[in-house]
Scaffold this motif. Structure first.
Motif, PDB file in Angstrom:
ATOM      1  N   ASN A 320      -3.039  37.752   1.503  1.00 28.05           N
ATOM      2  CA  ASN A 320      -3.090  39.326   0.881  1.00 28.05           C
ATOM      3  C   ASN A 320      -2.848  38.937  -0.721  1.00 28.05           C
ATOM      4  N   ALA A 321      -2.909  37.742  -1.009  1.00 28.89           N
ATOM      5  CA  ALA A 321      -2.290  37.161  -2.505  1.00 28.89           C
ATOM      6  C   ALA A 321      -3.521  38.050  -3.714  1.00 28.89           C
ATOM      7  N   THR A 322      -2.756  38.447  -4.553  1.00 34.86           N
ATOM      8  CA  THR A 322      -3.505  39.267  -5.562  1.00 34.86           C
ATOM      9  C   THR A 322      -4.024  38.222  -6.914  1.00 34.86           C
ATOM     10  N   GLN A 323      -3.352  36.841  -6.669  1.00 29.66           N
ATOM     11  CA  GLN A 323      -3.750  36.103  -7.666  1.00 29.66           C
ATOM     12  C   GLN A 323      -3.217  34.787  -7.353  1.00 29.66           C
ATOM     13  N   LEU A 324      -3.750  33.773  -8.032  1.00 34.16           N
ATOM     14  CA  LEU A 324      -3.190  32.137  -7.751  1.00 34.16           C
ATOM     15  C   LEU A 324      -2.199  31.997  -8.564  1.00 34.16           C
ATOM     16  N   ARG A 325      -1.186  31.627  -7.801  1.00 34.28           N
ATOM     17  CA  ARG A 325      -0.044  31.103  -8.853  1.00 34.28           C
ATOM     18  C   ARG A 325       0.465  29.813  -7.911  1.00 34.28           C
ATOM     19  N   THR A 326       1.424  28.897  -8.683  1.00 34.77           N
ATOM     20  CA  THR A 326       1.927  27.987  -8.189  1.00 34.77           C
ATOM     21  C   THR A 326       3.284  27.528  -8.783  1.00 34.77           C
ATOM     22  N   ALA A 327       4.590  27.606  -8.101  1.00 35.66           N
ATOM     23  CA  ALA A 327       5.801  27.239  -8.452  1.00 35.66           C
ATOM     24  C   ALA A 327       5.773  26.062  -9.293  1.00 35.66           C
ATOM     25  N   ALA A 328       6.660  26.063 -10.555  1.00 36.49           N
ATOM     26  CA  ALA A 328       6.689  25.170 -11.743  1.00 36.49           C
ATOM     27  C   ALA A 328       7.724  25.042 -12.197  1.00 36.49           C
ATOM     28  N   ASP A 329       8.305  23.902 -12.579  1.00 30.95           N
ATOM     29  CA  ASP A 329       9.340  23.750 -13.452  1.00 30.95           C
ATOM     30  C   ASP A 329       8.831  22.880 -14.549  1.00 30.95           C
ATOM     31  N   SER A 330       9.758  22.398 -15.414  1.00 31.45           N
ATOM     32  CA  SER A 330       9.394  21.231 -16.489  1.00 31.45           C
ATOM     33  C   SER A 330      10.732  20.337 -16.693  1.00 31.45           C
ATOM     34  N   HIS A 331      10.451  18.995 -16.598  1.00 29.48           N
ATOM     35  CA  HIS A 331      11.439  18.064 -17.271  1.00 29.48           C
ATOM     36  C   HIS A 331      11.548  18.336 -18.838  1.00 29.48           C
ATOM     37  N   THR A 332      12.594  18.636 -19.566  1.00 28.59           N
ATOM     38  CA  THR A 332      12.558  18.766 -20.789  1.00 28.59           C
ATOM     39  C   THR A 332      13.701  17.827 -21.309  1.00 28.59           C
ATOM     40  N   LEU A 333      13.874  17.605 -22.807  1.00 32.32           N
ATOM     41  CA  LEU A 333      14.780  16.693 -23.329  1.00 32.32           C
ATOM     42  C   LEU A 333      15.623  17.505 -24.214  1.00 32.32           C
ATOM     43  N   ILE A 334      17.016  17.452 -23.909  1.00 29.61           N
ATOM     44  CA  ILE A 334      17.871  18.440 -24.868  1.00 29.61           C
ATOM     45  C   ILE A 334      18.902  17.394 -25.669  1.00 29.61           C
ATOM     46  N   LEU A 335      19.370  17.823 -26.763  1.00 30.14           N
ATOM     47  CA  LEU A 335      20.335  17.173 -27.531  1.00 30.14           C
ATOM     48  C   LEU A 335      21.721  18.190 -27.001  1.00 30.14           C
ATOM     49  N   PRO A 336      22.727  17.437 -26.159  1.00 34.90           N
ATOM     50  CA  PRO A 336      23.800  17.961 -25.757  1.00 34.90           C
ATOM     51  C   PRO A 336      24.917  17.750 -26.432  1.00 34.90           C
ATOM     52  N   ASP A 337      24.938  17.025 -27.499  1.00 32.37           N
ATOM     53  CA  ASP A 337      26.425  16.762 -28.422  1.00 32.37           C
ATOM     54  C   ASP A 337      26.040  17.314 -29.805  1.00 32.37           C
ATOM     55  N   PRO A 338      26.538  18.695 -30.107  1.00 31.54           N
ATOM     56  CA  PRO A 338      26.239  18.877 -31.373  1.00 31.54           C
ATOM     57  C   PRO A 338      27.397  18.482 -32.444  1.00 31.54           C
ATOM     58  N   LYS A 339      28.189  17.523 -31.733  1.00 34.02           N
ATOM     59  CA  LYS A 339      29.087  16.869 -32.892  1.00 34.02           C
ATOM     60  C   LYS A 339      28.408  15.509 -33.331  1.00 34.02           C
ATOM     61  N   MET A 340      27.168  15.194 -33.077  1.00 32.66           N
ATOM     62  CA  MET A 340      26.442  13.938 -33.719  1.00 32.66           C
ATOM     63  C   MET A 340      26.357  14.388 -35.119  1.00 32.66           C
ATOM     64  N   SER A 341      26.321  13.237 -35.906  1.00 33.29           N
ATOM     65  CA  SER A 341      25.900  13.407 -37.358  1.00 33.29           C
ATOM     66  C   SER A 341      24.308  13.772 -37.546  1.00 33.29           C
ATOM     67  N   ASP A 342      24.335  14.392 -38.772  1.00 36.12           N
ATOM     68  CA  ASP A 342      22.849  14.692 -38.966  1.00 36.12           C
ATOM     69  C   ASP A 342      21.830  13.523 -38.849  1.00 36.12           C
ATOM     70  N   GLU A 343      22.376  12.502 -39.139  1.00 30.24           N
ATOM     71  CA  GLU A 343      21.233  11.393 -39.031  1.00 30.24           C
ATOM     72  C   GLU A 343      21.049  10.996 -37.469  1.00 30.24           C
ATOM     73  N   ARG A 344      22.074  11.174 -36.822  1.00 35.14           N
ATOM     74  CA  ARG A 344      21.916  10.818 -35.382  1.00 35.14           C
ATOM     75  C   ARG A 344      21.219  11.944 -34.819  1.00 35.14           C
ATOM     76  N   ILE A 345      21.350  13.260 -35.174  1.00 39.44           N
ATOM     77  CA  ILE A 345      20.625  14.282 -34.765  1.00 39.44           C
ATOM     78  C   ILE A 345      19.199  14.240 -35.058  1.00 39.44           C
ATOM     79  N   LYS A 346      18.857  13.731 -36.142  1.00 41.74           N
ATOM     80  CA  LYS A 346      17.270  13.795 -36.658  1.00 41.74           C
ATOM     81  C   LYS A 346      16.715  12.601 -35.910  1.00 41.74           C
TER      82      LYS A 346
END
Length: 448
Positions: A320-346
């Motif tokens: 009884n599906a009204t559309q095709l869908r597939t469960a999905a997620d993504s691997h992403t990359l975050i910067l978890p340390d806001p105390k880094m220097s500007d140079e290290r962040i960039k």
């Protein structure tokens, strides 16, 4: 590599103070509710390992500390990718130091590191968790030099109109199948175009062979990926959001219908047995005893050495599906340390861009769908051994807006198996599907 001018000490101190303010008390309380105070307390003694190194390499270079949770085939490919970066040094005297943290510890330990000045410079974060971390990471939209990523995947990295992560991939699920079992059952019309063809094939396997037709999930018979695929294909959702906050709504309509369907798979349809033992379906599928299984992009690495012919198609597994869908997620990359220097962040943003933009093997070998459009459209991917088997279908579903992403919730661990025990109860016929979804909504709303 271009460098910005060195800020004054006062300006630098002000910038660090501003970024540190991102780790607010409200964010901490929200995350504590999401993971549980006991989980955080148990991890309070954890250190950040090489993630705590901020001094950089001796000799003037910069070492970027990087946490991952990848194992198996994609873990091996990530190691190769980092080795290539360190060998080629595309950003000059910059290297990556990787630390792998086990999946079941990863997000609690990462949060602990973030609030104890031991955070790595860079870390993998699933898209489903980004809202939980959004106030704790460095916003990077203004720092990215290139946003040529698949829109639906980049949108999953955008919280409150601010890009919080660099997208690496999407990893949807597909319908993997044993071609030898289908041949024995007389099924020749693959790939399927709708559920009725899938249903007919499962019935033929059940009636004409001694094999199990369909084990929805390799892990415990059925789980969140299969349920999200079906509820989204029925036009429903797990959670509604509103002025009073998120509320689970899968106890009626498509949510109940999806639960009833999976209970029928192990019940009256007799396509599987009501056994939710850990890893049962995976073992049996790899042994060549199950016709169909729904699983993610990474499954190709488990199937390279099996003794049968296999293939994959789009997951038309929901009646009884009204559309095709597939469960999905993504691997992403975050910067978890806001105390880094500007140079290290960039520099860390540049590292994240390199890892997500120079990785054809992430698709060709690890099996994931790269988020960076030039890689997705590259000859390297088109010429990959698995292009026609898996990646072509995954890309078509992504292009057609058929990826069903998990809701991004502030206070809730979508992958925590304790939030899905009600679905196992329905599959094992411990309770009726209606009682199961009612129990599930009650649990979710209590945790939300």
């Amino acid at each position: 590599m271009s460098q910005s001018s060195t800020p004054s000490s006062s300006a630098k101190a002000a910038a660090v103070k501003d970024r540190s303010a991102l780790i607010s008390s409200s964010s901490r309380r929200r995350f504590l509710r999401g993971v549980g105070a006991a989980g955080i307390a148990g991890l309070a003694g954890c250190t950040g390992g090489d993630g705590g190194s901020k001094a950089g390499k001796s000799g003037g270079g910069m070492e970027i500390s990087y946490w991952t949770l990848l194992t198996g085939g994609d873990g091996e490919i990530m190691v190769k990718l980092i080795k290539r970066f360190n060998d080629e040094q595309p950003l000059g005297d910059v290297t990556i130091s990787r630390q792998r943290v086990p999946w079941d510890e990863y997000y609690n330990r990462l949060f602990t590191a973030m609030t104890s000045n031991e955070a790595p410079n860079l870390a993998i974060c699933h898209g489903a968790y980004l809202r939980r971390f959004s106030d704790l990471v460095v916003p990077i939209g203004d720092l990215m030099s290139n946003t040529n990523y698949v829109k639906q995947i980049l949108d999953a990295c955008t919280i409150d109109d601010e890009i919080r992560a660099v997208p690496m991939d999407s990893h949807p699920v597909g319908l993997y199948y044993n071609e030898d079992i289908l041949k024995e059952a007389g099924v020749t019309n693959t790939p399927f175009d709708d559920f009725s063809q899938f249903e007919e094939a499962c019935n033929k396997i059940r009636d004409e062979t001694d094999y199990t037709p369909f084990g929805p999930s390799p892990n415990t018979g059925v789980e969140h990926r299969q349920y999200l695929t079906s509820i989204a294909s029925l036009g429903g959702k797990l959670v509604e959001t509103g002025g009073d906050g998120p509320k689970a709504v899968f106890d009626q309509g498509p949510g109940l219908e999806a639960a009833e369907y999976y209970a029928s798979v192990s019940g009256e349809r007799k396509w599987d047995i009501p056994d939710t033992s850990e890893d049962r379906v995976n073992r049996e599928f790899l042994a060549g005893n199950i016709g169909f299984m729904v699983h993610g992009t990474w499954t190709v690495n488990r199937l390279r050495d099996v003794d049968f012919n296999w293939n994959m198609m789009k997951p038309y597994v929901t009646p009884n599906a009204t559309q095709l869908r597939t469960a999905a997620d993504s691997h992403t990359l975050i910067l978890p340390d806001p105390k880094m220097s500007d140079e290290r962040i960039k520099t860390t943003v540049k590292v994240a861009e390199w890892l997500t933009q120079n990785n054809p093997e992430w698709g060709a070998e690890a099996g994931h769908l790269p988020a960076y459009i030039p890689t997705l459209e590259s000859d390297d991917l088109r010429n990959a051994e698995i292009w026609d088997v898996t990646l072509k279908d995954f890309m078509e579903m992504a292009q057609n807006g058929q990826l069903a992403y998990y809701p991004q919730l502030e206070n809730f661990d979508i992958y925590d198996q304790t939030n899905w025990t009600w679905l196992l109860d329905a599959y094992a016929h411990n309770v009726s599907p209606k009682e199961a979804v009612s129990n599930g909504v009650q649990t979710w709303n209590s945790n939300l």
